[in-house]
Write an enzyme that holds these catalytic residues in place. Structure first.
Site, PDB file in Angstrom:
ATOM      1  N   ASP A   1       0.992  -1.298   0.111  1.00  0.00           N
ATOM      2  CA  ASP A   1      -0.032   0.012   0.137  1.00  0.00           C
ATOM      3  C   ASP A   1       0.952   1.157   0.040  1.00  0.00           C
ATOM      4  O   ASP A   1       1.823   1.308   0.403  1.00  0.00           O
ATOM      5  CB  ASP A   1      -1.209   0.127   0.926  1.00  0.00           C
TER       6      ASP A   1
ATOM      7  N   HIS B   1       2.130   3.194  -8.773  1.00  0.00           N
ATOM      8  CA  HIS B   1       1.935   2.359  -9.634  1.00  0.00           C
ATOM      9  C   HIS B   1       3.494   1.798 -10.618  1.00  0.00           C
ATOM     10  O   HIS B   1       3.439   0.499 -10.020  1.00  0.00           O
ATOM     11  CB  HIS B   1       0.578   1.855 -10.369  1.00  0.00           C
TER      12      HIS B   1
ATOM     13  N   LEU C   1      11.299 -20.174  -4.738  1.00  0.00           N
ATOM     14  CA  LEU C   1      10.002 -19.151  -4.249  1.00  0.00           C
ATOM     15  C   LEU C   1       9.039 -19.726  -5.450  1.00  0.00           C
ATOM     16  O   LEU C   1       9.181 -19.611  -6.347  1.00  0.00           O
ATOM     17  CB  LEU C   1      10.173 -17.715  -4.296  1.00  0.00           C
TER      18      LEU C   1
HETATM   19  C1  IPE Z   1      -5.278  -2.571   0.235  1.00  0.00           C
HETATM   20  O1  IPE Z   1      -4.943  -1.774  -0.449  1.00  0.00           O
HETATM   21  C2  IPE Z   1      -5.282  -3.908  -1.326  1.00  0.00           C
HETATM   22  C3  IPE Z   1      -3.851  -3.537  -2.104  1.00  0.00           C
HETATM   23  C4  IPE Z   1      -3.229  -3.331  -1.930  1.00  0.00           C
HETATM   24  C5  IPE Z   1      -3.832  -4.194  -3.308  1.00  0.00           C
HETATM   25  P1  IPE Z   1      -6.280  -0.596  -0.293  1.00  0.00           P
HETATM   26  O2  IPE Z   1      -5.499   1.069  -0.584  1.00  0.00           O
HETATM   27  O3  IPE Z   1      -7.472  -0.531  -0.959  1.00  0.00           O
HETATM   28  O4  IPE Z   1      -6.757  -0.574   1.108  1.00  0.00           O
HETATM   29  P2  IPE Z   1      -7.388   0.277   2.061  1.00  0.00           P
HETATM   30  O5  IPE Z   1      -8.643   0.653   1.080  1.00  0.00           O
HETATM   31  O6  IPE Z   1      -7.312   1.869   2.235  1.00  0.00           O
HETATM   32  O7  IPE Z   1      -8.139   0.186   2.987  1.00  0.00           O
HETATM   33  C1  IPE Z   2      -1.856   0.108  -3.577  1.00  0.00           C
HETATM   34  O1  IPE Z   2      -1.647   1.670  -3.211  1.00  0.00           O
HETATM   35  C2  IPE Z   2      -1.978  -0.656  -4.856  1.00  0.00           C
HETATM   36  C3  IPE Z   2      -2.956  -0.709  -4.719  1.00  0.00           C
HETATM   37  C4  IPE Z   2      -3.985  -1.309  -3.492  1.00  0.00           C
HETATM   38  C5  IPE Z   2      -3.981  -1.032  -6.167  1.00  0.00           C
HETATM   39  P1  IPE Z   2      -2.710   2.476  -3.463  1.00  0.00           P
HETATM   40  O2  IPE Z   2      -2.945   2.923  -4.838  1.00  0.00           O
HETATM   41  O3  IPE Z   2      -4.005   2.384  -2.460  1.00  0.00           O
HETATM   42  O4  IPE Z   2      -1.620   4.293  -2.473  1.00  0.00           O
HETATM   43  P2  IPE Z   2      -2.649   4.858  -0.930  1.00  0.00           P
HETATM   44  O5  IPE Z   2      -3.047   4.112  -0.265  1.00  0.00           O
HETATM   45  O6  IPE Z   2      -3.496   5.713  -2.218  1.00  0.00           O
HETATM   46  O7  IPE Z   2      -1.246   5.224  -1.475  1.00  0.00           O
HETATM   47 MG    MG Z   3      -3.925   2.699  -0.612  1.00  0.00          MG
END
Ligand code: IPE
Ligand code: IPE
Ligand code: MG
Length: 250
Positions: free
Chosen positions: A21, A38, A132
């Site tokens: 995240d 990303h 792995l």
């Molecule tokens: C969790 O991250 C899902 C992934 C990392 C794929 P999110 O950014 O979607 O989670 P929330 O919405 O903050 O809980």
């Molecule tokens: C995690 O990063 C990747 C996915 C959920 C696909 P985020 O896109 O949730 O990044 P933040 O949480 O908005 O910083």
């Molecule tokens: Mg996120």
């Protein structure tokens, strides 16, 4: 000096799961688009695969896209799908060379054809690898998985394949998409949030959690080793007393 030398090879987690995240916030602090965050996140994935392989961790699961992430703006969802297809296709030969086996968990039916095809191709190409096992959680959520398992169990009971009195924790585990994979010992979440976001709820019943403020694109090999060391410093009691655990380990 690298932390790798401090890791006790006899007490490694069999399975590490990571909620990757913070890509969006990483990009925002730099005035970049979420898509660029990303893209940068892919290089962290590469580093994790290398680091986990180096210390011979058998299973690594990466939460790449949740069921709930389908609710993001279409542009971001499409961008993420394209990025995954690109990354998977680009990396397949390198993964194969490094003896990494790819598997996936999640609702494949919701994936666009090109994403599903790229994933299948990579799974097929790497199926004989013995190093792995890298599990990509794509269009995955625990509640989806448990509802799906319940449907399959019900079908098997109705069709006489399974007796309802035989349903126990082990049998239920056989109906999950993680069938055959040991439960995670360590769950890492980057990006500062301290929540599980519908990830491996059943399987993380006894996982150790490691939360870090570091955004996913900044997460590297050394912090991964720091998380492993932190894990190795914990006492896992599985409901027992500390004295029992001491006794059992002697
Ligand atoms: C969790 O991250 C899902 C992934 C990392 C794929 P999110 O950014 O979607 O989670 P929330 O919405 O903050 O809980
Ligand atoms: C995690 O990063 C990747 C996915 C959920 C696909 P985020 O896109 O949730 O990044 P933040 O949480 O908005 O910083
Ligand atoms: Mg996120």
């Amino acid at each position: 000096m690298s932390l790798i030398g401090k890791i006790d090879n006899n007490h490694l987690p069999a399975h590490v799961a990571i909620i990757m995240d913070g890509n969006g916030r990483w990009a925002k602090t730099r005035g970049l688009s979420r898509g660029e965050g990303h893209r940068e996140g892919i290089s962290s994935i590469r580093k994790m695969v290398e680091a986990a392989s180096k210390i011979a961790i058998p299973y690594l699961t990466l939460y790449a896209f949740s069921t709930e992430n389908w609710n993001r703006p279409a542009e971001e969802v499409n961008g993420l799908m394209n990025l995954m297809v690109y990354a998977i296709s680009e990396e397949t030969s390198e993964l194969k060379k490094n003896n990494v086996r790819i598997q996936s968990i999640g609702d494949r039916d919701r994936l666009p054809d090109h994403a599903r095809n790229a994933l299948d191709e990579c799974i097929r190409e790497t199926e004989n690898s013995t190093g792995l096992t890298l599990i990509i959680a794509l269009s995955y959520s625990s509640k989806w998985e448990i509802a799906r398992a319940t449907r399959h169990i019900t079908n098997d009971v109705v069709n006489g394949v399974l007796r309802k009195e035989d349903i126990n924790e082990e049998i239920l585990g056989e109906y999950l998409t993680t069938r055959g994979i040991p439960d995670p010992d360590l769950l890492i979440r980057t990006g500062g949030e301290q929540r599980i976001s519908n990830f491996l709820l059943w399987q993380c019943a006894y996982a150790e959690f490691y939360f870090t403020e570091t955004f996913w694109p900044d997460f590297g090999e050394e912090e991964f080793y720091a998380a492993i060391l932190d894990f190795q410093g914990r006492e896992r009691r599985f409901g027992k007393t500390s004295e029992q655990v001491d006794f059992d380990s002697k």
